[in-house]
Design a protein around this motif. Structure first.
Motif, PDB file in Angstrom:
ATOM      1  N   LYS A  79      64.739  54.935  62.495  1.00  0.00           N
ATOM      2  CA  LYS A  79      64.270  56.535  63.002  1.00  0.00           C
ATOM      3  C   LYS A  79      63.500  57.282  62.124  1.00  0.00           C
ATOM      4  O   LYS A  79      63.505  56.909  60.746  1.00  0.00           O
ATOM      5  N   HIS A 118      62.410  59.897  50.124  1.00  0.00           N
ATOM      6  CA  HIS A 118      63.644  58.873  50.515  1.00  0.00           C
ATOM      7  C   HIS A 118      63.237  57.874  51.529  1.00  0.00           C
ATOM      8  O   HIS A 118      62.653  58.172  52.281  1.00  0.00           O
ATOM      9  N   LEU A 137      67.963  60.201  46.828  1.00  0.00           N
ATOM     10  CA  LEU A 137      68.908  61.283  47.545  1.00  0.00           C
ATOM     11  C   LEU A 137      70.359  60.984  47.710  1.00  0.00           C
ATOM     12  O   LEU A 137      70.815  60.692  48.751  1.00  0.00           O
ATOM     13  N   PHE A 159      70.304  56.903  49.745  1.00  0.00           N
ATOM     14  CA  PHE A 159      71.430  57.650  50.151  1.00  0.00           C
ATOM     15  C   PHE A 159      72.890  57.274  49.284  1.00  0.00           C
ATOM     16  O   PHE A 159      73.599  58.197  49.146  1.00  0.00           O
ATOM     17  N   TYR A 213      67.302  63.231  62.598  1.00  0.00           N
ATOM     18  CA  TYR A 213      68.613  63.212  62.001  1.00  0.00           C
ATOM     19  C   TYR A 213      69.461  62.310  63.101  1.00  0.00           C
ATOM     20  O   TYR A 213      70.553  61.860  62.445  1.00  0.00           O
ATOM     21  N   HIS A 236      61.120  56.182  56.706  1.00  0.00           N
ATOM     22  CA  HIS A 236      59.950  56.882  56.833  1.00  0.00           C
ATOM     23  C   HIS A 236      58.744  56.270  56.294  1.00  0.00           C
ATOM     24  O   HIS A 236      58.759  55.591  55.414  1.00  0.00           O
ATOM     25  N   TYR A 289      74.660  65.540  58.162  1.00  0.00           N
ATOM     26  CA  TYR A 289      73.188  65.485  58.795  1.00  0.00           C
ATOM     27  C   TYR A 289      73.130  64.186  59.800  1.00  0.00           C
ATOM     28  O   TYR A 289      73.268  64.731  60.917  1.00  0.00           O
ATOM     29  N   CYS A 290      72.995  63.244  59.285  1.00  0.00           N
ATOM     30  CA  CYS A 290      72.571  62.121  60.237  1.00  0.00           C
ATOM     31  C   CYS A 290      73.779  61.839  61.435  1.00  0.00           C
ATOM     32  O   CYS A 290      73.776  61.245  62.387  1.00  0.00           O
ATOM     33  N   ASP A 313      72.942  55.105  58.726  1.00  0.00           N
ATOM     34  CA  ASP A 313      72.014  55.158  57.467  1.00  0.00           C
ATOM     35  C   ASP A 313      72.886  54.503  55.928  1.00  0.00           C
ATOM     36  O   ASP A 313      72.699  55.517  54.732  1.00  0.00           O
ATOM     37  N   ASP A 337      67.146  55.395  58.139  1.00  0.00           N
ATOM     38  CA  ASP A 337      66.003  56.364  57.901  1.00  0.00           C
ATOM     39  C   ASP A 337      64.836  55.417  57.666  1.00  0.00           C
ATOM     40  O   ASP A 337      64.981  54.828  56.703  1.00  0.00           O
ATOM     41  N   ILE A 347      76.588  57.775  56.552  1.00  0.00           N
ATOM     42  CA  ILE A 347      76.073  59.002  55.765  1.00  0.00           C
ATOM     43  C   ILE A 347      74.900  59.615  56.421  1.00  0.00           C
ATOM     44  O   ILE A 347      74.333  58.880  57.303  1.00  0.00           O
ATOM     45  N   ALA A 348      74.771  60.960  56.489  1.00  0.00           N
ATOM     46  CA  ALA A 348      75.637  61.836  55.856  1.00  0.00           C
ATOM     47  C   ALA A 348      76.271  62.569  56.835  1.00  0.00           C
ATOM     48  O   ALA A 348      75.886  62.828  58.041  1.00  0.00           O
ATOM     49  N   TRP A 404      63.434  67.574  51.307  1.00  0.00           N
ATOM     50  CA  TRP A 404      64.103  66.494  50.861  1.00  0.00           C
ATOM     51  C   TRP A 404      63.284  65.783  49.808  1.00  0.00           C
ATOM     52  O   TRP A 404      62.092  65.479  50.091  1.00  0.00           O
TER      53      TRP A 404
HETATM   54  C1  VGL Z   1      69.723  62.043  56.145  1.00  0.00           C
HETATM   55  C2  VGL Z   1      68.697  63.799  54.690  1.00  0.00           C
HETATM   56  C3  VGL Z   1      67.111  63.519  55.230  1.00  0.00           C
HETATM   57  C4  VGL Z   1      70.720  61.316  56.671  1.00  0.00           C
HETATM   58  C5  VGL Z   1      68.302  61.617  56.396  1.00  0.00           C
HETATM   59  O1  VGL Z   1      70.789  60.107  56.873  1.00  0.00           O
HETATM   60  O2  VGL Z   1      71.699  62.132  56.852  1.00  0.00           O
HETATM   61  N1  VGL Z   1      69.764  63.094  55.298  1.00  0.00           N
HETATM   62  N2  VGL Z   1      67.363  62.309  56.066  1.00  0.00           N
END
Ligand code: VGL
Ligand code: ZN
Length: 195
Positions: free
Chosen positions: A105, A79, A29, A24, A114, A62, A143-144, A19, A60, A139-140, A76
């Protein structure tokens, strides 16, 4: 566990870059300090692609009305909406011409992911290529990166997290540190290559 990278990379190794997208880094975000890891991520991308090893880039990706967005009841800010600047890879990220794969994803409205393995073909692609060890950066951390590492461990890959090339959101203080400790408890090895 913390290891020293005194082993040789070979054809059963792959790099997973998680990501590294505008939102990010400097978008809606932003992960504090994400800019600083770009050069380290690039170092690993060059290392793997010079050896003609595969590099997998997750993103990511979406839809406009994704359930993870605040306006739709999620946690969130909006993003990484597909086909926008925010969802594009950072301009300084090195994208190899060969042996590279993009894994999108979180692409359907009612489903978040994630982990780069969730709802994607990542496992099949790795398996087809005989990959046994994965090296994860991006990142992050909390999370991911965390969930991609968990996915990799559960699928039987020996999993490494590249400590100089990850950055966390840390919504709660210490979340990234905790995430790494959790990964170590699963057998993930944290390491840094001085390539
Ligand atoms: C992520 C928050 C929302 C990430 C993805 O890539 O870590 N964080 N969607
Ligand atoms: Zn997301």
């Amino acid at each position: 566990m913390l290891g020293k990278a005194e082993f040789t990379l070979g054809y059963s190794d792959a790099l997973i870059v998680v990501d590294m997208q505008n939102d990010f880094i400097s978008g809606t975000l932003p992960v504090k300090g994400a800019e600083e890891i770009i050069e380290h991520v690039n170092k690993y991308i060059r290392l793997f692609s010079q050896k003609e090893l595969c590099v997998f880039f997750t993103r990511d990706w979406h839809p406009e009305d994704h359930l993870s967005f605040k306006e739709n009841g999620g946690i969130w800010p909006k993003h990484c909406v597909m086909n926008t600047w925010g969802a594009s890879f950072h301009k300084d990220l090195v994208l190899p011409e060969d042996n590279m794969f993009i894994i999108s994803k979180g692409t359907s409205k009612d489903f978040d992911a994630y982990s780069g393995f969730q709802g994607t073909k990542l496992n099949e692609l790795l398996k087809e290529r005989g990959i046994k060890r994965v090296f994860v950066c991006g990142i992050a951390t909390d999370y991911c990166v965390k969930h991609t590492c968990i996915g990799a461990v559960n699928l039987g890959y020996q999993t490494f997290v590249l400590l100089d090339a990850v950055k966390g959101v840390d919504l709660e203080k210490g979340a990234s540190k905790k995430a790494l400790e959790y990964l170590y408890s699963l057998g993930v090895i944290g390491l840094i290559f001085d390539a």
